[in-house]
Write a protein that holds these residues in place. Structure first.
Motif, short mmCIF file in Angstrom:
data_model
loop_
_atom_site.label_atom_id
_atom_site.label_comp_id
_atom_site.label_asym_id
_atom_site.label_seq_id
_atom_site.Cartn_x
_atom_site.Cartn_y
_atom_site.Cartn_z
N GLN A 296 0.85 -1.20 0.00
CA GLN A 296 0.00 0.00 0.00
C GLN A 296 0.89 1.25 0.00
N PRO A 297 1.50 1.56 -1.14
CA PRO A 297 2.43 2.71 -1.18
C PRO A 297 1.79 4.03 -0.77
N TRP A 298 0.46 4.15 -0.94
CA TRP A 298 -0.20 5.41 -0.61
C TRP A 298 -0.12 5.75 0.87
N THR A 299 0.21 4.76 1.71
CA THR A 299 0.29 5.02 3.15
C THR A 299 1.66 5.57 3.57
N ILE A 300 2.63 5.61 2.66
CA ILE A 300 3.97 6.10 3.01
C ILE A 300 3.93 7.53 3.57
N PRO A 301 3.15 8.46 3.00
CA PRO A 301 3.14 9.82 3.57
C PRO A 301 2.68 9.86 5.03
N ALA A 302 1.92 8.83 5.47
CA ALA A 302 1.41 8.81 6.84
C ALA A 302 2.33 8.03 7.78
N ASN A 303 3.52 7.65 7.31
CA ASN A 303 4.44 6.86 8.12
C ASN A 303 4.88 7.61 9.37
N GLN A 304 4.89 6.88 10.51
CA GLN A 304 5.34 7.46 11.78
C GLN A 304 6.46 6.65 12.42
N ALA A 305 6.76 5.47 11.87
CA ALA A 305 7.81 4.62 12.47
C ALA A 305 8.13 3.48 11.52
N VAL A 306 9.27 2.82 11.81
CA VAL A 306 9.61 1.55 11.16
C VAL A 306 9.80 0.53 12.28
N CYS A 307 9.11 -0.61 12.16
CA CYS A 307 9.13 -1.59 13.26
C CYS A 307 10.00 -2.79 12.93
N TYR A 308 10.59 -3.35 13.96
CA TYR A 308 11.43 -4.53 13.83
C TYR A 308 10.98 -5.58 14.85
N HIS A 377 4.15 -7.83 15.81
CA HIS A 377 3.44 -8.24 14.60
C HIS A 377 4.36 -8.37 13.40
N VAL A 378 5.62 -8.03 13.55
CA VAL A 378 6.57 -8.15 12.43
C VAL A 378 6.85 -9.64 12.17
N THR A 379 6.75 -10.04 10.90
CA THR A 379 7.01 -11.44 10.54
C THR A 379 8.09 -11.50 9.46
N MET A 380 8.56 -12.73 9.22
CA MET A 380 9.64 -12.92 8.26
C MET A 380 9.19 -13.67 7.00
N GLY A 381 7.88 -13.84 6.83
CA GLY A 381 7.39 -14.60 5.68
C GLY A 381 7.60 -13.88 4.36
N VAL A 387 9.06 -3.20 9.04
CA VAL A 387 7.71 -2.87 8.60
C VAL A 387 7.44 -1.37 8.68
N HIS A 388 7.11 -0.82 7.55
CA HIS A 388 6.64 0.57 7.47
C HIS A 388 5.36 0.70 8.30
N THR A 389 5.29 1.69 9.15
CA THR A 389 4.19 1.80 10.12
C THR A 389 3.48 3.13 9.97
N ALA A 390 2.18 3.05 9.56
CA ALA A 390 1.34 4.24 9.43
C ALA A 390 0.14 4.06 10.36
N PRO A 391 0.19 4.54 11.58
CA PRO A 391 -0.85 4.26 12.58
C PRO A 391 -2.27 4.61 12.14
N ALA A 392 -2.40 5.59 11.25
CA ALA A 392 -3.74 5.98 10.81
C ALA A 392 -4.36 4.96 9.86
N HIS A 393 -3.53 4.06 9.31
CA HIS A 393 -4.04 3.22 8.23
C HIS A 393 -3.73 1.74 8.42
N ASP A 397 -0.53 -1.20 13.27
CA ASP A 397 0.24 0.04 13.33
C ASP A 397 -0.31 0.95 14.43
N TYR A 398 -1.64 0.96 14.55
CA TYR A 398 -2.29 1.79 15.57
C TYR A 398 -1.92 1.31 16.97
N SER A 399 -1.79 0.00 17.14
CA SER A 399 -1.40 -0.54 18.45
C SER A 399 -0.01 -0.05 18.83
N VAL A 400 0.90 0.00 17.84
CA VAL A 400 2.24 0.52 18.09
C VAL A 400 2.16 1.99 18.49
#
Length: 1003
Positions: A296-308, A377-381, A387-393, A397-400
């Motif tokens: 979902q590339p459209w969520t990139i502008p709403a990114n607030q974190a990167v999760c590991y 919630h980060v997986t290796m499959g 993981v790009h994290t956009a809490p609004a979408h 992500d919202y839990s983070v």
């Protein structure tokens, strides 16, 4: 007499004899031929007509008591349709439900009707569901229970609103105008569906149904809302929800369907590390970028974190083609090298927890920094392990964001377009279209795009509009299902589920649901009675519930706020005058509407239904919403049992759709269509199709299934016609024979009828109408047509009309007719009542079958020793028939030799004298004459056919056990055929046998 001796003996468990006369090919061809020749009739039950005869035989034709009835063997076309409607009127189908509610009953059976959606014409899915329910309801009513069944309709919601408005849209219409059009549309759909359900023979009080748009129903629903709100289970919050741009409203999980063929543009993009984690800073390897992957590339502008993932291993790898340093999960490095088409050399490794403290630069928003954060919630499959994290979408992500106090900025409006927060380059672009393309071009322009690819994956769609949804935050009302799950799963363990395999799906659905969004941004629904103030909101639930009950929920828009928010409610809020409040505009999710139906409908019962019966799509729908609301409000399930059936599909197993042209219209099934290949089958064929199907899987319907159902009913009518024809002039109230005085074969059939009735009752009790049909067909084919009917025709047609032997047989036939008719009644109510109108023993017009109870069987019919006597004789008969293949059994004299013992005494009970042409044993053998002896004579003629066998008698659990042998000699009889009864018992040709002579010479 053995039966006297074994009167204290319990039922035998020996089954060898029974198997031998019930297997495939159980009736020898000679036996069928003998039946026809002996009695001057064909072997088919309903086609009994005199055979061709010479002058001597023809003169006795009128003295033979052949079947007579005006019951038609077959009804087709308009005659069939007229007859079904006539039966409905004459037998009071419309009044039956009210009648049974008024009678006294010890027990109640409550089947709570899941409301079909009032947005279209009736279809075969409705037929499958409603008829399945009706079969069980009619069965329960027949066996004396008071049935509680109130049909209902789900009347609110977006599909109705959209269909009602059509091309008008909502432009310029007030909420009340929209609601009026939607109500009218729903009412028209309800009228069409109700008429169809009645035509199918569904038993209900159709003038007193429940409707989710009824004020009384809405008031009961708000009471459930109030109870849950008072417990803190309902709350308002701003967080991500599934949002349908095509419907302009929030959706619950149950309103989604997942499209496995959804095509997305997936990207790999880099987030430069502005602040390195301490461990990587020590390595001093240079500039590193975090590599992320998203569909979902459209969520990139709403990114607030990167999760590991904290406990995973991560590597800094160097691209061989451009020396770029990337941070990726170690176990994803090899796959990424193949994907990028270059070698990735590891220059350092760290654990996930050692990434703490790293901060990235946002690729498209200058000066914006986003942290590296741990997340489970980060997986290796797939992807990169970051993981790009956009809490609004995103829900996870919202839990983070909640845990780390990140901003939840919504950049998407209700139409699915970027809003002003996304910036001028993106504003007003659809996120699922040109918005995605624009974000990708922005990433490319800043050098952050590593790879772009097409990705086919499962994606949620709005089940109504069939368009993709997005996840976006908005202020909504929620139910905290996470706090209800454990109790819901606990009570569900006490619920019986058919099939049991559906239980795991129910539990899995509950596990996946942490909260339930119950507010919708539409007009056609039950308004959430909230008043918003600049500082707080107020719910006036009790007061509004009463207003809804009196005036309906339209009053939410019709009445002024001062009426809706009275002083006593306002006083509690302590937040200023009524003029400071604005009424809310949201309505309740229709799953909450229907999920609260137990509160509005089950008050008359113990507030728990015996059973809910719906399709498998309701595992995540009505079954679950009903469970959650009931557990929340009163700590128990609303049902004791759940029956989960499959869907109706085409005969190829395909889902029906107009585009494929495979839709089967139940109205066309009943009334016929314009196509010559679409005959009028009537309602009972539709009901038989439902009953005969394995409803726990997908149920196929089409010409093959419907023709098969019609043929099965016609065969059944044939048997019923035979029974009715042979009961002409018989009144069981005055002419019935006591079972103790009956022939043993007649007593045996009562014993078999009792066994059949017990098994059929069990089948219906298990929601297994298909097993009831199999039991019925086996009973008719093996016990009746191929066995009993073949044996008794001579007695029926040729014995004196008032003789004990004939009345004994008629008594059993009447009991069989009654039992079979009642056994088919839940499935074929029209045919059952039609038979009952022709049947003897009751006053026509005074009582209908459905008012007269279930199958009547008596424990007296189960006599010790009886089963062994008849089945022992059947074993001997099978041996005899196998020795004369292709020949007429009636042309032979039999000698049966049995060593002294239990089996000999059993056969002696069927024939007291050593030799007889008219004994019960001879009747069972269907021979000319039978001799019972302890050993075969030595001077048997050369043409004697010999055979032998054994029969195991096992009584009282093995206390009495005897394996007896027998020998048989079959010799062609020297007697002539009687011109009246066609048996070989006359002294000379054209001379009557002693029995027929006695009958015709009687005054």
């Amino acid at each position: 007499m053995l039966l006297c001796r074994v009167s204290t003996v319990t039922q035998a468990v020996a089954r060898w004899g029974r198997r031998s006369h019930r297997g495939s090919g159980l009736l020898h061809p000679a036996l069928s031929f003998s039946s026809s020749r002996c009695h001057g009739v064909s072997s088919g039950e309903g086609n009994a007509q005199p055979a061709e005869a010479g002058p001597a035989q023809g003169q006795y034709r009128d003295s033979v008591l052949l079947p007579r009835t005006d019951f038609p063997m077959k009804l087709t076309g308009q005659k069939l349709l007229d007859r079904e409607l006539e039966v409905q009127r004459e037998c009071g189908f419309a009044e039956l439900y009210s009648w049974q509610r008024q009678r006294k009953a010890k027990k109640e059976f409550c089947l709570h009707d899941g409301p079909p959606y009032a947005n279209g014409d009736p279809h075969v899915g409705h037929a499958l569901n409603k008829i399945l329910k009706d079969i069980r309801n009619r069965f329960e009513m027949l066996r004396g229970r008071q049935v509680h069944y109130i049909p209902g309709w789900d009347c609110h919601g977006l599909p109705i609103e959209l269909k009602a408005l059509g091309e008008l849209g909502t432009s310029g219409l007030t909420p009340l105008q929209i609601r009026q059009k939607a109500r009218e549309f729903a009412e028209r759909a309800i009228a069409r569906q109700r008429a169809a359900f009645q035509r199918w023979g569904v038993m209900a009080d159709w003038d007193n149904c429940y409707y989710t748009f009824d004020g009384t129903y809405e008031a009961a629903q708000l009471k459930v809302f109030q109870e849950m709100h008072s417990k803190g289970l309902i709350y308002q919050d701003y967080k991500p929800v599934f949002w349908s741009p095509s419907s302009r409203t929030a959706l619950a999980e149950a309103e989604l369907e997942y499209n496995p063929e959804h095509l997305s543009t997936a990207i790999y993009a880099t987030f430069p590390l502005g602040t390195l984690p301490p461990k990587l800073a020590e390595a001093d390897v240079g500039s590193i970028s975090v590599l992320v992957w998203t569909t979902q590339p459209w969520t990139i502008p709403a990114n607030q974190a990167v999760c590991y993932m904290p406990n995973a291993q991560y590597s800094v790898v160097k691209r061989a083609d451009n020396s770029q340093l990337l941070l990726v999960a170690t176990e994803r490095a090899a796959s990424l090298a193949v994907l990028l088409g270059t070698e990735l050399e590891s220059v350092g490794t760290v654990t996930g927890s050692q990434l703490e403290g790293g901060i990235c630069k946002h690729p498209t928003i200058p000066d914006k920094e986003v942290p590296l954060l741990p997340a489970n919630h980060v997986t290796m499959g797939k992807g990169t392990g970051l993981v790009h994290t956009a809490p609004a979408h995103g829900m996870e992500d919202y839990s983070v964001a909640s845990q780390f106090k990140l901003s939840v900025e919504c950049m998407v409006d209700g139409e699915g377009k970027f809003n002003e927060l996304a910036g001028p380059e993106l504003q007003n672009l659809f996120v699922m279209g040109e918005g995605t393309d624009k974000v990708i071009s922005m990433l490319k322009a800043c050098g952050a795009l590593v790879k772009e690819e097409h990705c086919v994956h499962s994606y949620p769609y709005d089940w109504r509009t069939k368009q993709p949804v997005v996840i976006r935050p908005s202020k909504q009302w929620f139910i905290n299902t996470a706090s209800l799950k454990d109790k819901a799963k606990e009570v569900l363990q006490k619920v019986r589920v058919l099939p049991e395999s559906a239980r795991s799906s129910l539990l899995a659905m509950l596990d996946r649901r942490t909260y339930w969004c119950i507010s919708r941004q539409r007009s056609w629904g039950v308004p959430i009675p909230v008043f918003y103030h600049k500082e707080k909101h107020t719910l006036a639930l009790s007061h509004i519930a009463q207003l809804f009950k009196e005036k309906g929920s339209d009053c939410w828009w019709e009445l002024p706020v001062e009426t809706l928010l009275p002083p006593e409610v306002l006083k509690k809020s302590k937040a200023g005058p009524v003029t400071d409040y604005v009424r809310g505009e949201d309505v309740l999710d229709i799953w909450f509407d229907s999920g609260a139906s137990w509160a509005a409908v089950l008050e008359e019962s113990d507030s728990r239904a015996d059973v809910y019966v719906e399709g498998k799509d309701q595992i995540g729908g009505w079954f679950q919403s009903s469970l959650l609301t009931s557990v929340a409000a009163r700590n128990k399930a609303p049902y004791k049992s759940l029956v989960v059936h499959g869907f109706a599909v085409s005969e190829k197993g395909e889902k029906m759709s107009k585009s494929l042209g495979n839709v089967v219209d139940p109205d066309t099934v009943i009334n016929g269509g314009k196509d010559p290949g679409a005959p009028a089958y009537g309602a009972d064929v539709l009901r038989w199709w439902v009953a005969e199907s394995n409803v726990f899987s997908e149920v196929q319907i089409g010409p093959t299934a419907l023709n098969s159902a019609r043929d099965s009913i016609n065969k059944l009518r044939n048997t019923l016609k035979f029974l009715l024809g042979n009961l002409q002039g018989f009144d069981p109230r005055t002419q019935a024979v006591d079972p103790k005085e009956m022939h043993y074969i007649d007593q045996y059939m009562l014993h078999q009828l009792r066994d059949f009735s017990i098994k059929v009752t069990d089948a219906y009790s298990e929601f297994d109408a298909s097993r009831a049909i199999r039991l019925l067909q086996a009973f008719i084919a093996r016990d009746l047509s191929s066995f009993y009917f073949s044996i008794i025709k001579d007695r029926l047609y040729c014995d004196p009309e008032e003789s004990l032997a004939r009345r004994s047989c008629q008594t059993v036939l009447e009991e069989i007719l009654d039992g079979v008719t009642r056994a088919i009644a839940p499935i074929l109510p029209h045919l059952a009542e039609e038979v009952y109108l022709h049947a003897p023993g009751h006053d026509r017009g005074w009582e209908t079958l459905f008012k007269s109870g279930w199958i009547k069987s008596s424990s007296v019919w189960r006599r010790p020793g009886l089963e062994e006597a008849v089945e022992g004789a059947c074993a001997i008969r099978d041996s005899f028939l196998s020795s004369i293949p292709g020949k007429n059994a009636a042309q032979y004299n039999l000698t049966i030799a049995i060593e002294p013992g239990l089996l000999f005494e059993l056969m002696e009970s069927l024939q007291e004298e050593p030799t007889s042409t008219s004994s019960q044993l001879t009747e069972l053998m269907m021979a000319a004459q039978t001799t019972l002896t302890s050993q075969l004579p030595r001077d048997l003629p050369p043409d004697a056919l010999r055979s032998s066998g054994n029969f195991l008698i096992n009584l009282e659990g093995g206390v009495i056990r005897e394996d007896s042998t027998y020998s048989i000699a079959a010799v062609p009889t020297s007697a002539a055929r009687c011109p009246r009864c066609r048996r070989y018992t006359a002294e000379s040709p054209d001379c009557l046998c002693p029995r027929c002579h006695s009958i015709l010479s009687a005054p």
